[in-house]
Scaffold this active site. Structure first.
Site, PDB file in Angstrom:
ATOM      1  N   GLY A  57      82.227   4.902  10.146  1.00 26.57           N
ATOM      2  CA  GLY A  57      83.675   3.288  10.884  1.00 26.57           C
ATOM      3  C   GLY A  57      84.292   3.343  10.255  1.00 26.57           C
ATOM      4  O   GLY A  57      84.552   2.082  10.833  1.00 26.57           O
ATOM      5  N   GLU A  76      78.048   5.751   5.287  1.00 31.99           N
ATOM      6  CA  GLU A  76      78.520   7.596   4.966  1.00 31.99           C
ATOM      7  C   GLU A  76      80.332   6.551   5.103  1.00 31.99           C
ATOM      8  O   GLU A  76      80.690   7.633   6.466  1.00 31.99           O
ATOM      9  CB  GLU A  76      78.173   8.071   6.343  1.00 31.99           C
ATOM     10  CG  GLU A  76      76.620   7.843   6.110  1.00 31.99           C
ATOM     11  CD  GLU A  76      76.029   8.454   7.485  1.00 31.99           C
ATOM     12  OE1 GLU A  76      74.653   8.995   7.289  1.00 31.99           O
ATOM     13  OE2 GLU A  76      76.182   8.197   8.449  1.00 31.99           O
ATOM     14  N   PRO A  77      81.034   7.201   4.375  1.00 32.53           N
ATOM     15  CA  PRO A  77      82.180   6.639   4.690  1.00 32.53           C
ATOM     16  C   PRO A  77      83.058   8.021   4.753  1.00 32.53           C
ATOM     17  O   PRO A  77      82.693   8.339   3.543  1.00 32.53           O
ATOM     18  CB  PRO A  77      82.847   5.368   3.643  1.00 32.53           C
ATOM     19  CG  PRO A  77      81.510   6.067   2.284  1.00 32.53           C
ATOM     20  CD  PRO A  77      80.506   5.991   3.304  1.00 32.53           C
ATOM     21  N   ARG A 124      86.534   8.663   7.167  1.00 32.97           N
ATOM     22  CA  ARG A 124      88.066   8.440   7.081  1.00 32.97           C
ATOM     23  C   ARG A 124      88.307   7.077   6.245  1.00 32.97           C
ATOM     24  O   ARG A 124      89.187   7.600   5.479  1.00 32.97           O
ATOM     25  CB  ARG A 124      87.967   7.789   8.530  1.00 32.97           C
ATOM     26  CG  ARG A 124      89.229   7.341   8.761  1.00 32.97           C
ATOM     27  CD  ARG A 124      89.250   6.290  10.093  1.00 32.97           C
ATOM     28  NE  ARG A 124      88.642   6.490  10.850  1.00 32.97           N
ATOM     29  CZ  ARG A 124      88.494   7.084  12.011  1.00 32.97           C
ATOM     30  NH1 ARG A 124      90.546   7.750  12.735  1.00 32.97           N
ATOM     31  NH2 ARG A 124      88.086   7.572  13.129  1.00 32.97           N
ATOM     32  N   ARG A 160      95.419  14.236  17.094  1.00 33.98           N
ATOM     33  CA  ARG A 160      94.548  12.911  17.457  1.00 33.98           C
ATOM     34  C   ARG A 160      95.135  12.318  18.443  1.00 33.98           C
ATOM     35  O   ARG A 160      94.983  12.175  19.091  1.00 33.98           O
ATOM     36  CB  ARG A 160      93.966  12.346  16.298  1.00 33.98           C
ATOM     37  CG  ARG A 160      93.443  13.195  15.079  1.00 33.98           C
ATOM     38  CD  ARG A 160      92.991  11.922  13.888  1.00 33.98           C
ATOM     39  NE  ARG A 160      92.471  10.464  14.218  1.00 33.98           N
ATOM     40  CZ  ARG A 160      92.846   8.905  14.478  1.00 33.98           C
ATOM     41  NH1 ARG A 160      94.654   9.328  14.089  1.00 33.98           N
ATOM     42  NH2 ARG A 160      91.890   8.058  14.907  1.00 33.98           N
ATOM     43  N   TYR A 217      93.444  10.831  21.745  1.00 25.59           N
ATOM     44  CA  TYR A 217      92.894   9.401  22.040  1.00 25.59           C
ATOM     45  C   TYR A 217      94.323   8.333  20.883  1.00 25.59           C
ATOM     46  O   TYR A 217      93.680   7.361  21.265  1.00 25.59           O
ATOM     47  CB  TYR A 217      91.399   9.177  21.811  1.00 25.59           C
ATOM     48  CG  TYR A 217      91.111   9.196  20.581  1.00 25.59           C
ATOM     49  CD1 TYR A 217      91.715   9.264  19.204  1.00 25.59           C
ATOM     50  CD2 TYR A 217      89.787  10.927  20.366  1.00 25.59           C
ATOM     51  CE1 TYR A 217      91.332   9.836  17.930  1.00 25.59           C
ATOM     52  CE2 TYR A 217      89.644  11.399  19.048  1.00 25.59           C
ATOM     53  CZ  TYR A 217      90.195  10.753  17.857  1.00 25.59           C
ATOM     54  OH  TYR A 217      89.351  11.087  16.778  1.00 25.59           O
ATOM     55  N   CYS A 231     103.091  24.554  22.760  1.00 25.23           N
ATOM     56  CA  CYS A 231     103.305  24.623  24.878  1.00 25.23           C
ATOM     57  C   CYS A 231     102.782  24.391  25.724  1.00 25.23           C
ATOM     58  O   CYS A 231     101.848  24.706  26.393  1.00 25.23           O
ATOM     59  CB  CYS A 231     103.355  25.877  25.092  1.00 25.23           C
ATOM     60  SG  CYS A 231     104.136  26.383  26.302  1.00 25.23           S
ATOM     61  N   TYR A 289      90.953  14.611   9.612  1.00 22.52           N
ATOM     62  CA  TYR A 289      91.122  14.696  10.910  1.00 22.52           C
ATOM     63  C   TYR A 289      91.799  15.560  11.328  1.00 22.52           C
ATOM     64  O   TYR A 289      91.999  15.566  12.341  1.00 22.52           O
ATOM     65  CB  TYR A 289      89.810  14.218  11.939  1.00 22.52           C
ATOM     66  CG  TYR A 289      88.917  13.195  11.835  1.00 22.52           C
ATOM     67  CD1 TYR A 289      87.803  13.714  12.162  1.00 22.52           C
ATOM     68  CD2 TYR A 289      89.115  12.217  11.356  1.00 22.52           C
ATOM     69  CE1 TYR A 289      86.449  13.335  11.672  1.00 22.52           C
ATOM     70  CE2 TYR A 289      87.771  11.072  11.430  1.00 22.52           C
ATOM     71  CZ  TYR A 289      86.154  11.615  11.532  1.00 22.52           C
ATOM     72  OH  TYR A 289      85.182  11.001  11.116  1.00 22.52           O
TER      73      TYR A 289
END
EC number: 4.1.1.20
Length: 439
Positions: A248, A290-291, A293, A330, A334, A361, A390
């Site tokens: 994270g 756990e990297p 991103r 993405r 969000y 569309c 992502y």
């Protein structure tokens, strides 16, 4: 404009990544195109690992492959001595096809199937991160069927709320993930695991969220885990040998983002684990992180070709590109924000503010709102930064749009690592209905 890694503006006023002109990349491989700066990925991986080494801490840095999973990326993770976090049979299969050592694979997921667990156990992966009571029972079945045992971590929800978007929070008490640390579920799971003949309980895992810019949440989660560890030590004589504090770690998407350094995340986590280990009079457990991103996010850039333009008088200028929510969902999911430049005219004078529309569309297929740019023409190239996490992994075939190619660049060389999908690929698994014979 902030440039990441090896990105720079070359003498032709073009964006260059890894010593390769992005205009040449677009001409060779077409657009949309995902471009990865390999040197930056290596630098980040080494920063994580070397901080643990410098502080003399036993650790595993596991690349969270859900951020970007391909055979080439898994091979790169192996080259850099990382472990690997997978969350599905498909990601596990990709890792095995890449020749990744199974003993360094950790298998996550809140609804692993019997078949996925069977595959993982038969290939001898290093650890399964167990998410719920159903999975504990399923693992017993699989181990009995294979006459073997397996190492696990128990994923817990420590009730810590990370400062991030609601859709990507995972550590708070109300979560689909893990055993509640506060409501007694984790205690029960520890008891079941310790009584099992097939399960070797290594320790505890938690993940408090994504795109986090401070260490407070990690430190609070560590404190809560060690409070429980004291109880487990007294009640069961159980002392975890592994504490996995997840990932994270945030990256800079726009000027509004201000992440701290990799070393600062790691140093403060280590200090907190050391403090609580001393309080319990136990050896420092092996620390796993756990990297995902933070390893690949800002190493990725997507190159698009500019197409149509629409002006809504006195309101907005829309500029359409040849991709969109099919290669980067993405912003639609969000409201993720990005920065971008014209890759073929980076330093030209800013003349207008446009909103970048995708070609799907959907009214919601908007990539960037209100982006200052030089006056853009059809066939100009738009480079959108920080799409390495992502983007490809969440890409899709909405509107039957083929997924883009992926290129790795390093030291002036480009290597195609994922081919562009063709229209033939889109229908490869389709089965036509039988034509009805009319008599």
């Amino acid at each position: 404009m902030y440039f990441h890694g090896t990105s720079r503006i070359n003498e032709q006023n073009h964006l260059e990544i890894g010593g390769v002109d992005t205009v040449d990349l677009a001409n060779t491989y077409g657009t949309p195109l995902y471009v990865y700066d390999v040197a930056l990925i290596r630098e980040r991986a080494r920063s994580f690992r070397e901080t643990f080494k410098r502080l003399n801490i036993n650790a595993q840095v596991a690349y969270a492959s859900k951020a970007f999973s391909t055979i080439a990326m898994v091979q790169l993770a192996d080259e850099e001595g990382l472990s690997l976090d997978v969350v599905s049979g498909g990601e596990l299969f990709t890792a095995l096809q890449a020749g990744f050592p199974p003993e360094r694979i950790h298998f996550h997921g809140n609804n692993k199937s019997y078949e996925e667990l069977d595959m993982a156990i038969k290939y001898g992966i290093g650890c399964i991160v167990v998410d719920n009571f159903y999975e504990l029972s399923l693992i017993e079945e699989v181990c009995n069927a294979n006459n073997t045992n397996v190492q696990i971590l128990l994923r817990v929800t420590p009730g810590i709320e990370a400062h991030t978007h609601d859709y990507i929070l995972t550590g708070q008490e109300d979560s689909k993930f893990g055993f509640g640390l506060i409501n007694g579920q984790a205690d029960k799971a520890v008891e079941i695991a310790l009584e099992s003949q097939n399960i070797v309980l290594l320790g505890i895992h938690c993940h408090i969220g994504s795109q986090i810019f401070e260490t407070t949440g990690f430190l609070l989660a560590t404190e809560r885990i060690f409070t429980k560890m004291k109880e487990w030590k007294e009640r069961h004589g159980f002392i975890p040998t592994v504490v996995n504090l997840g990932g994270g770690f945030g990256i800079r998407y726009t000027a509004d983002d201000n992440p701290i350094t990799v070393s600062k995340y790691v140093e403060e986590i280590i200090a907190e684990v050391k403090k609580h280990s001393d309080d319990l009079s136990i050896d420092i457990p092996e620390i796993w992180i756990e990297p995902g991103r933070s390893l690949v996010g800002d190493a990725g850039t997507t190159i698009y070709s500019v197409g149509s333009r629409k002006e809504v008088p006195n309101i907005r200028q829309y500029l359409a590109i040849d991709g969109g929510m099919s290669d980067n969902i993405r912003p639609a999911l969000y409201q993720a924000k990005y920065e971008a430049v014209l890759a073929n005219r980076v330093n030209d004078e800013i003349e207008e503010t446009v909103s970048i529309a995708g070609k799907c569309c959907e009214s919601g297929d908007m990539l960037i709102w209100d982006l200052p740019l030089p006056k853009a023409n059809s066939n100009d190239l738009l480079a959108v930064f920080c799409t390495g996490a992502y983007g490809y992994s969440m890409s899709n075939n909405y509107n039957r749009i083929p997924r883009p190619a992926v290129v790795f660049v390093e030291n002036g060389e480009a290597q195609l690592v994922v081919k562009r999908e063709s229209y033939e690929d889109l229908v490869r698994l389709d089965i036509p209905i039988k034509t009805q014979v009319i008599k």
